[in-house]
Design a protein around this motif. Structure first.
Motif, PDB file in Angstrom:
ATOM      1  N   LEU A 137       0.829  -1.207   0.000  1.00 46.08           N
ATOM      2  CA  LEU A 137       0.000   0.000   0.000  1.00 46.08           C
ATOM      3  C   LEU A 137       0.862   1.255   0.000  1.00 46.08           C
ATOM      4  O   LEU A 137       0.581   2.232  -0.693  1.00 46.08           O
ATOM      5  N   LYS A 138       1.929   1.225   0.786  1.00 44.13           N
ATOM      6  CA  LYS A 138       2.836   2.373   0.865  1.00 44.13           C
ATOM      7  C   LYS A 138       3.518   2.636  -0.476  1.00 44.13           C
ATOM      8  O   LYS A 138       3.713   3.783  -0.877  1.00 44.13           O
ATOM      9  N   ILE A 139       3.881   1.565  -1.167  1.00 40.00           N
ATOM     10  CA  ILE A 139       4.600   1.700  -2.433  1.00 40.00           C
ATOM     11  C   ILE A 139       3.752   2.410  -3.482  1.00 40.00           C
ATOM     12  O   ILE A 139       4.260   3.151  -4.316  1.00 40.00           O
ATOM     13  N   GLN A 140       2.430   2.206  -3.426  1.00 35.36           N
ATOM     14  CA  GLN A 140       1.536   2.817  -4.414  1.00 35.36           C
ATOM     15  C   GLN A 140       1.685   4.334  -4.453  1.00 35.36           C
ATOM     16  O   GLN A 140       1.517   4.972  -5.483  1.00 35.36           O
ATOM     17  N   LYS A 141       2.007   4.937  -3.291  1.00 44.72           N
ATOM     18  CA  LYS A 141       2.119   6.395  -3.222  1.00 44.72           C
ATOM     19  C   LYS A 141       3.570   6.868  -3.244  1.00 44.72           C
ATOM     20  O   LYS A 141       3.832   8.058  -3.130  1.00 44.72           O
ATOM     21  N   PHE A 142       4.493   5.922  -3.372  1.00 45.32           N
ATOM     22  CA  PHE A 142       5.903   6.305  -3.302  1.00 45.32           C
ATOM     23  C   PHE A 142       6.405   6.796  -4.654  1.00 45.32           C
ATOM     24  O   PHE A 142       6.178   6.178  -5.682  1.00 45.32           O
ATOM     25  N   VAL A 143       7.062   7.930  -4.624  1.00 47.34           N
ATOM     26  CA  VAL A 143       7.728   8.454  -5.813  1.00 47.34           C
ATOM     27  C   VAL A 143       9.217   8.438  -5.523  1.00 47.34           C
ATOM     28  O   VAL A 143       9.689   9.053  -4.559  1.00 47.34           O
ATOM     29  N   MET A 178      11.047   2.762   3.029  1.00 45.94           N
ATOM     30  CA  MET A 178      11.377   1.408   3.505  1.00 45.94           C
ATOM     31  C   MET A 178      10.606   0.356   2.701  1.00 45.94           C
ATOM     32  O   MET A 178      11.141  -0.702   2.363  1.00 45.94           O
ATOM     33  N   ALA A 179       9.358   0.660   2.382  1.00 47.38           N
ATOM     34  CA  ALA A 179       8.555  -0.271   1.575  1.00 47.38           C
ATOM     35  C   ALA A 179       9.164  -0.424   0.186  1.00 47.38           C
ATOM     36  O   ALA A 179       9.246  -1.539  -0.355  1.00 47.38           O
ATOM     37  N   TYR A 180       9.595   0.686  -0.388  1.00 43.75           N
ATOM     38  CA  TYR A 180      10.221   0.656  -1.716  1.00 43.75           C
ATOM     39  C   TYR A 180      11.506  -0.174  -1.684  1.00 43.75           C
ATOM     40  O   TYR A 180      11.745  -1.012  -2.562  1.00 43.75           O
ATOM     41  N   LEU A 181      12.340   0.042  -0.668  1.00 42.11           N
ATOM     42  CA  LEU A 181      13.601  -0.696  -0.561  1.00 42.11           C
ATOM     43  C   LEU A 181      13.353  -2.195  -0.431  1.00 42.11           C
ATOM     44  O   LEU A 181      14.051  -3.010  -1.037  1.00 42.11           O
ATOM     45  N   SER A 182      12.344  -2.560   0.365  1.00 39.33           N
ATOM     46  CA  SER A 182      12.044  -3.991   0.537  1.00 39.33           C
ATOM     47  C   SER A 182      11.645  -4.617  -0.790  1.00 39.33           C
ATOM     48  O   SER A 182      12.052  -5.734  -1.125  1.00 39.33           O
ATOM     49  N   ALA A 183      10.847  -3.895  -1.588  1.00 39.86           N
ATOM     50  CA  ALA A 183      10.427  -4.410  -2.890  1.00 39.86           C
ATOM     51  C   ALA A 183      11.621  -4.538  -3.840  1.00 39.86           C
ATOM     52  O   ALA A 183      11.731  -5.520  -4.590  1.00 39.86           O
ATOM     53  N   GLU A 184      12.531  -3.566  -3.801  1.00 40.40           N
ATOM     54  CA  GLU A 184      13.711  -3.601  -4.667  1.00 40.40           C
ATOM     55  C   GLU A 184      14.591  -4.809  -4.337  1.00 40.40           C
ATOM     56  O   GLU A 184      15.091  -5.491  -5.239  1.00 40.40           O
ATOM     57  N   TRP A 185      14.783  -5.074  -3.051  1.00 44.47           N
ATOM     58  CA  TRP A 185      15.621  -6.218  -2.669  1.00 44.47           C
ATOM     59  C   TRP A 185      14.946  -7.548  -3.001  1.00 44.47           C
ATOM     60  O   TRP A 185      15.623  -8.516  -3.336  1.00 44.47           O
ATOM     61  N   ARG A 186      13.637  -7.576  -2.926  1.00 37.94           N
ATOM     62  CA  ARG A 186      12.934  -8.807  -3.314  1.00 37.94           C
ATOM     63  C   ARG A 186      13.139  -9.102  -4.793  1.00 37.94           C
ATOM     64  O   ARG A 186      13.260 -10.259  -5.196  1.00 37.94           O
ATOM     65  N   LYS A 187      13.167  -8.036  -5.604  1.00 39.53           N
ATOM     66  CA  LYS A 187      13.412  -8.224  -7.039  1.00 39.53           C
ATOM     67  C   LYS A 187      14.781  -8.846  -7.287  1.00 39.53           C
ATOM     68  O   LYS A 187      15.000  -9.506  -8.297  1.00 39.53           O
ATOM     69  N   GLN A 188      15.710  -8.624  -6.351  1.00 40.28           N
ATOM     70  CA  GLN A 188      17.062  -9.182  -6.480  1.00 40.28           C
ATOM     71  C   GLN A 188      17.170 -10.561  -5.819  1.00 40.28           C
ATOM     72  O   GLN A 188      18.262 -11.073  -5.611  1.00 40.28           O
ATOM     73  N   ASN A 189      15.988 -11.128  -5.470  1.00 39.15           N
ATOM     74  CA  ASN A 189      15.920 -12.472  -4.864  1.00 39.15           C
ATOM     75  C   ASN A 189      16.582 -12.560  -3.501  1.00 39.15           C
ATOM     76  O   ASN A 189      17.043 -13.631  -3.086  1.00 39.15           O
ATOM     77  N   ALA A 190      16.642 -11.448  -2.799  1.00 43.68           N
ATOM     78  CA  ALA A 190      17.151 -11.477  -1.430  1.00 43.68           C
ATOM     79  C   ALA A 190      16.077 -12.032  -0.502  1.00 43.68           C
ATOM     80  O   ALA A 190      14.883 -12.009  -0.819  1.00 43.68           O
ATOM     81  N   HIS A 191      16.494 -12.552   0.647  1.00 44.36           N
ATOM     82  CA  HIS A 191      15.556 -12.924   1.708  1.00 44.36           C
ATOM     83  C   HIS A 191      15.238 -11.633   2.467  1.00 44.36           C
ATOM     84  O   HIS A 191      16.102 -11.089   3.149  1.00 44.36           O
ATOM     85  N   VAL A 192      14.011 -11.136   2.325  1.00 47.07           N
ATOM     86  CA  VAL A 192      13.663  -9.822   2.876  1.00 47.07           C
ATOM     87  C   VAL A 192      12.603  -9.950   3.964  1.00 47.07           C
ATOM     88  O   VAL A 192      11.552 -10.560   3.760  1.00 47.07           O
ATOM     89  N   LEU A 193      12.890  -9.354   5.120  1.00 48.06           N
ATOM     90  CA  LEU A 193      11.901  -9.228   6.184  1.00 48.06           C
ATOM     91  C   LEU A 193      11.679  -7.744   6.406  1.00 48.06           C
ATOM     92  O   LEU A 193      12.609  -7.009   6.751  1.00 48.06           O
ATOM     93  N   SER A 194      10.450  -7.278   6.182  1.00 48.46           N
ATOM     94  CA  SER A 194      10.130  -5.866   6.458  1.00 48.46           C
ATOM     95  C   SER A 194       9.091  -5.816   7.562  1.00 48.46           C
ATOM     96  O   SER A 194       8.030  -6.428   7.454  1.00 48.46           O
ATOM     97  N   LEU A 195       9.412  -5.092   8.618  1.00 48.95           N
ATOM     98  CA  LEU A 195       8.529  -4.968   9.777  1.00 48.95           C
ATOM     99  C   LEU A 195       8.220  -3.491  10.015  1.00 48.95           C
ATOM    100  O   LEU A 195       9.132  -2.654  10.028  1.00 48.95           O
ATOM    101  N   PHE A 196       6.933  -3.180  10.207  1.00 46.34           N
ATOM    102  CA  PHE A 196       6.508  -1.816  10.472  1.00 46.34           C
ATOM    103  C   PHE A 196       6.043  -1.757  11.931  1.00 46.34           C
ATOM    104  O   PHE A 196       4.953  -2.231  12.262  1.00 46.34           O
ATOM    105  N   CYS A 197       6.896  -1.219  12.779  1.00 50.62           N
ATOM    106  CA  CYS A 197       6.666  -1.270  14.226  1.00 50.62           C
ATOM    107  C   CYS A 197       5.326  -0.651  14.616  1.00 50.62           C
ATOM    108  O   CYS A 197       4.982   0.445  14.176  1.00 50.62           O
TER     109      CYS A 197
END
Length: 394
Positions: A137-143, A178-197
């Motif tokens: 949801l956050k990524i949708q508004k990220f520029v 942070m949401a954008y970065l998590s998506a970018e790393w997933r594209k690189q096939n990294a093991h990604v854990l994103s937590l929003f406190c």
């Protein structure tokens, strides 16, 4: 589509037709799962209440016929992701019982595949899914702000820099970044854990974050070696034990990494939202002993968190000063809503005080996107509607 004149091309289309067309436009043809339900009702019997009667005026009948034809076309060409139901009802005899049962049945059928998936998931998988959905949801508004993103990538490429903190005021865009970065790393096939406190009850304390990281590492290692078994002491609240386990698992990941090309990235957003304790203040949810190119951690926070001990690893988000950047963010926010904005309105907005903060821009966009009946009533009396609409929005 221009925000200053959108009302004119569609003034002869009913709100119902606009809603149906908008809903159909938002459908994804590649996804066959039904996401839109349309119910076409035909009333029967005597004493039909006036508010339910079909207007006999030829123009309105023509509109209704056109709408029914459009809906029929949707049903035929929608790749099954739009369901259209025709039904007859006697309101005096049946009320809305038949309709409510029909809708319940359709919604149940639509949601059943998701429910079945959830039942097979572990508690951690469900939690991970919630945070990923929030990130989406956050990524949708990220520029994308090239300067900031490049600084982050460059910093993590530096020798020994496997921990990074992004610091900025509330509303400065940290969560979206942070949401954008998590998506970018997933594209690189990294093991990604994103937590929003604080987003869920299971991410409100420092110990919660350590537990989620341990569960994440356990899952990755089990996927790599299904014969291994997880620890069974998950009920303990001794955070020293949890931290020891986190470091042990990180070591095991390093060994596993020799057989794999992927890396692990842990992103923890808004750590200032965690309960104030030793774990939060000392960032004890970071596996400090095992950070490397294989395991990197990125956190974000406001200046409520004292980051002086890690000042070499801090990137501060500066207020937006570049008007071009503000305009790009505005357009991105409107695109996420499926709307556009007039150039004149856009130019005036970015000059306003407060627009150096993305959250403020978001609130402005929401207000413009939610112009109500009262707003348009004020504009109906004027002769130059287009100009007045622009001035009113400004």
């Amino acid at each position: 589509r221009n925000a200053l004149s959108w009302n004119h091309p569609v003034k002869d289309i009913s709100i119902t037709e606009l809603e149906i067309r908008y809903g159909a436009w938002k459908q994804t043809e590649s996804d066959p799962t039904p996401k839109m339900l349309i119910y076409m009702r035909e009333l029967q019997g005597e004493d039909i209440p006036p508010e339910y009667q079909v207007d006999t005026e030829s123009e309105k009948k023509e509109k209704m016929s056109r709408l029914k034809a459009y809906v029929k076309t949707l049903a035929q060409n929608s790749n099954k992701n739009i369901i259209v139901r025709n039904y007859r009802v006697n309101l005096k005899r049946d009320g809305l019982k038949e309709f409510s049962e029909m809708m319940k049945e359709d919604l149940t059928e639509m949601l059943k595949p998701e429910w079945e998936k959830l039942w097979t998931m572990t508690d951690f998988q469900r939690e991970h899914r919630r945070h990923k959905a929030f990130a989406d949801l956050k990524i949708q508004k990220f520029v994308k702000q090239e300067t900031v993103v490049n600084r982050i990538k460059e910093k993590l490429q530096e020798e020994g820099k496997n921990f990074l903190a992004i610091q900025g005021e509330s509303g400065s865009g940290k969560s979206a970044l942070m949401a954008y970065l998590s998506a970018e790393w997933r594209k690189q096939n990294a093991h990604v854990l994103s937590l929003f406190c604080g987003y869920t009850p299971l991410t409100c304390q420092g110990l919660d974050i350590i537990k989620r990281i341990v569960e994440f590492m356990e899952e990755i290692l089990e996927e790599h070696d299904p014969s291994r078994s997880s620890q069974t002491w998950n009920e303990t609240e001794d955070w020293d034990l949890w931290r020891m386990r986190m470091e042990e698992l990180a070591e095991q990941y390093h060994k596993m990494k020799k057989e794999s090309t992927s890396k692990m990235v842990i992103l923890i957003d808004a750590i200032d939202q965690l309960s104030h304790d030793e774990i939060r203040d000392n960032l004890l949810f970071v596996p400090w002993n095992n950070l490397s190119r294989d395991i990197q951690v990125v956190v974000s926070c406001t200046d409520q968190i004292d980051m002086r001990l890690w000042k070499e690893s801090v990137i501060e988000l500066e207020p937006l000063e570049n008007e071009k950047e503000k305009k790009e963010i505005l357009r991105g926010m409107f695109r996420a809503l499926g709307k556009e904005i007039a150039t004149e309105v856009e130019t005036q907005i970015v000059k306003k005080q407060g627009t150096d903060n993305p959250l403020y821009l978001s609130l402005v966009v929401q207000r413009l996107a939610m112009m109500e009946k009262e707003d348009f009533q004020k504009l109906e009396a004027v002769s130059d509607y287009e100009k007045e609409l622009g001035d009113y929005q400004i």
